[in-house]
Design a protein around this motif. Structure first.
Motif, PDB file in Angstrom:
ATOM      1  N   UNK A 111       0.818  -1.205   0.000  1.00 33.82           N
ATOM      2  CA  UNK A 111       0.000   0.000   0.000  1.00 33.82           C
ATOM      3  C   UNK A 111       0.857   1.261   0.000  1.00 33.82           C
ATOM      4  N   UNK A 112       1.928   1.257   0.781  1.00 33.37           N
ATOM      5  CA  UNK A 112       2.833   2.417   0.825  1.00 33.37           C
ATOM      6  C   UNK A 112       3.303   2.809  -0.567  1.00 33.37           C
ATOM      7  N   UNK A 113       3.608   1.809  -1.383  1.00 30.32           N
ATOM      8  CA  UNK A 113       4.203   2.053  -2.698  1.00 30.32           C
ATOM      9  C   UNK A 113       3.181   2.480  -3.742  1.00 30.32           C
ATOM     10  N   UNK A 114       1.883   2.259  -3.477  1.00 29.38           N
ATOM     11  CA  UNK A 114       0.888   2.457  -4.527  1.00 29.38           C
ATOM     12  C   UNK A 114      -0.197   3.482  -4.228  1.00 29.38           C
ATOM     13  N   UNK A 115      -0.458   3.765  -2.968  1.00 29.18           N
ATOM     14  CA  UNK A 115      -1.545   4.689  -2.637  1.00 29.18           C
ATOM     15  C   UNK A 115      -1.173   6.127  -2.999  1.00 29.18           C
ATOM     16  N   UNK A 116      -2.161   6.842  -3.531  1.00 31.14           N
ATOM     17  CA  UNK A 116      -1.991   8.261  -3.864  1.00 31.14           C
ATOM     18  C   UNK A 116      -3.171   9.030  -3.269  1.00 31.14           C
ATOM     19  N   UNK A 117      -2.964  10.306  -2.991  1.00 33.11           N
ATOM     20  CA  UNK A 117      -4.059  11.124  -2.496  1.00 33.11           C
ATOM     21  C   UNK A 117      -4.309  11.014  -1.007  1.00 33.11           C
ATOM     22  N   UNK A 118      -3.598  10.110  -0.330  1.00 31.00           N
ATOM     23  CA  UNK A 118      -3.651  10.031   1.131  1.00 31.00           C
ATOM     24  C   UNK A 118      -2.222   9.994   1.646  1.00 31.00           C
ATOM     25  N   UNK A 119      -2.051  10.350   2.909  1.00 30.36           N
ATOM     26  CA  UNK A 119      -0.728  10.262   3.523  1.00 30.36           C
ATOM     27  C   UNK A 119      -0.616   8.907   4.196  1.00 30.36           C
ATOM     28  N   UNK A 120       0.305   8.110   3.735  1.00 29.77           N
ATOM     29  CA  UNK A 120       0.489   6.773   4.294  1.00 29.77           C
ATOM     30  C   UNK A 120       1.208   6.860   5.640  1.00 29.77           C
ATOM     31  N   UNK A 121       1.068   5.853   6.486  1.00 30.50           N
ATOM     32  CA  UNK A 121       1.701   5.909   7.816  1.00 30.50           C
ATOM     33  C   UNK A 121       3.211   5.840   7.748  1.00 30.50           C
ATOM     34  N   UNK A 122       3.858   6.478   8.717  1.00 28.67           N
ATOM     35  CA  UNK A 122       5.306   6.352   8.844  1.00 28.67           C
ATOM     36  C   UNK A 122       5.583   5.032   9.548  1.00 28.67           C
ATOM     37  N   UNK A 123       6.378   4.177   8.905  1.00 30.14           N
ATOM     38  CA  UNK A 123       6.603   2.841   9.452  1.00 30.14           C
ATOM     39  C   UNK A 123       7.318   2.844  10.781  1.00 30.14           C
ATOM     40  N   UNK A 124       8.576   3.110  10.773  1.00 34.61           N
ATOM     41  CA  UNK A 124       9.337   3.131  12.007  1.00 34.61           C
ATOM     42  C   UNK A 124       9.704   1.738  12.500  1.00 34.61           C
ATOM     43  N   UNK A 125      10.698   1.699  13.360  1.00 37.27           N
ATOM     44  CA  UNK A 125      11.184   0.429  13.892  1.00 37.27           C
ATOM     45  C   UNK A 125      10.121  -0.205  14.780  1.00 37.27           C
ATOM     46  N   UNK A 126       9.846  -1.468  14.541  1.00 36.44           N
ATOM     47  CA  UNK A 126       8.925  -2.199  15.398  1.00 36.44           C
ATOM     48  C   UNK A 126       7.462  -2.083  15.050  1.00 36.44           C
ATOM     49  N   UNK A 127       7.113  -1.358  13.996  1.00 33.33           N
ATOM     50  CA  UNK A 127       5.697  -1.203  13.620  1.00 33.33           C
ATOM     51  C   UNK A 127       5.143  -2.553  13.164  1.00 33.33           C
ATOM     52  N   UNK A 210      -7.240   5.372  -4.962  1.00 31.07           N
ATOM     53  CA  UNK A 210      -6.613   6.238  -5.960  1.00 31.07           C
ATOM     54  C   UNK A 210      -7.624   6.867  -6.894  1.00 31.07           C
ATOM     55  N   UNK A 211      -8.789   6.250  -7.036  1.00 29.32           N
ATOM     56  CA  UNK A 211      -9.835   6.826  -7.895  1.00 29.32           C
ATOM     57  C   UNK A 211     -10.467   8.066  -7.267  1.00 29.32           C
ATOM     58  N   UNK A 212     -10.188   8.304  -5.986  1.00 29.73           N
ATOM     59  CA  UNK A 212     -10.834   9.399  -5.257  1.00 29.73           C
ATOM     60  C   UNK A 212      -9.914  10.580  -5.019  1.00 29.73           C
ATOM     61  N   UNK A 213      -8.846  10.671  -5.768  1.00 32.14           N
ATOM     62  CA  UNK A 213      -7.899  11.757  -5.565  1.00 32.14           C
ATOM     63  C   UNK A 213      -8.522  13.123  -5.678  1.00 32.14           C
ATOM     64  N   UNK A 214      -9.615  13.240  -6.477  1.00 39.27           N
ATOM     65  CA  UNK A 214     -10.271  14.523  -6.663  1.00 39.27           C
ATOM     66  C   UNK A 214     -10.827  15.114  -5.383  1.00 39.27           C
ATOM     67  N   UNK A 215     -11.130  14.245  -4.411  1.00 36.06           N
ATOM     68  CA  UNK A 215     -11.654  14.743  -3.142  1.00 36.06           C
ATOM     69  C   UNK A 215     -10.607  15.548  -2.365  1.00 36.06           C
ATOM     70  N   UNK A 216      -9.339  15.341  -2.736  1.00 41.11           N
ATOM     71  CA  UNK A 216      -8.260  15.927  -1.949  1.00 41.11           C
ATOM     72  C   UNK A 216      -7.626  17.154  -2.575  1.00 41.11           C
ATOM     73  N   UNK A 217      -8.271  17.696  -3.623  1.00 48.70           N
ATOM     74  CA  UNK A 217      -7.715  18.891  -4.236  1.00 48.70           C
ATOM     75  C   UNK A 217      -7.794  20.058  -3.256  1.00 48.70           C
TER      76      UNK A 217
END
Length: 220
Positions: A111-127, A210-217
């Motif tokens: 998901x991190x590599x493919x999602x657009x229009x949202x901010x993905x979570x910061x992984x961090x050690x131990x997540x 990704x189809x909903x990117x327009x909501x985030x303009x």
């Protein structure tokens, strides 16, 4: 644990408002007063700096809560505790078998590599990605809620992880400034990341979001 440590009437315990009410309830049951501090926007766990700012002469303890599979900054909280002579407790999350955690991390990476229009979570050690929580910025509109409805309409299960911060609940309402907590409550959305998800289901999540990117303009 609070009672065993002698926490009681007249004492204050610093806790997060972003999350379940049980921690604040435990403080109340011990006879003490829960005091809410703000969170780190990357981890959704207590910010040690905010904790230090919330300390008063009556503060005796801090309860750090691990959130969504991301560990709290226990070292930072303990450093604050040592400076002020406070008890530092942790509330963990249920642990899954290693192979399940590995599969959730794999799906989170997808998901991190493919999602657009949202901010993905910061992984961090131990997540461990007990929940995969993204940010849907508001831009002055309830974009997170609209986004969630639209994603569900496309067959993807999602949920708002924290609908109301504890400091806004009846019985715990306090006039306190927690900007990161409020922002997280307004913007966060948990997407599926279960180890049982198939590749087709993962693709559906990505396509729907990704189809909903327009909501985030940006709002003009």
């Amino acid at each position: 644990m609070l009672r065993a440590a002698g926490v009681g009437v007249g004492d204050e315990v610093v806790v997060p408002a972003f999350g379940n009410v049980e921690v604040a309830e435990a403080v109340t049951l011990a006879g003490a007063l829960p005091v809410f501090a703000d969170i780190d926007p990357a981890t959704y766990c207590l910010d040690p700096t905010a904790v230090e700012a919330a300390i008063t002469a009556r503060t005796v303890a801090v309860v750090g809560v691990h959130r969504f599979g991301r560990p709290a900054d226990v070292a930072g909280l303990r450093a604050v505790g040592q400076r002020h002579g406070l008890l530092v407790l942790e509330q963990g999350e249920s642990e899954a078998p290693y192979d399940e955690i590995a599969q959730r991390r794999q799906r989170a990476g997808y998901l991190d590599a493919r999602l657009k229009g949202v901010r993905t979570p910061e992984g961090g050690v131990g997540h461990t990605y007990q929940q995969y929580v993204v940010r849907v910025p508001g831009n002055g509109r309830p974009d997170r809620d609209a986004f969630a409805r639209a994603v569900r309409a496309r067959g993807v299960d999602c949920r708002v992880p924290v609908k109301t911060p504890v400091h806004r609940l009846p019985g715990f309402r306090q006039c306190v400034s927690l900007p990161e907590t409020e922002r997280a409550a307004d913007e966060t959305l948990a997407l599926p990341v279960d180890a049982s998800l198939t590749k087709r289901e993962m693709q559906r999540i990505v396509s729907a979001c990704n189809a909903l990117g327009g909501l985030l303009q940006p709002a003009f």
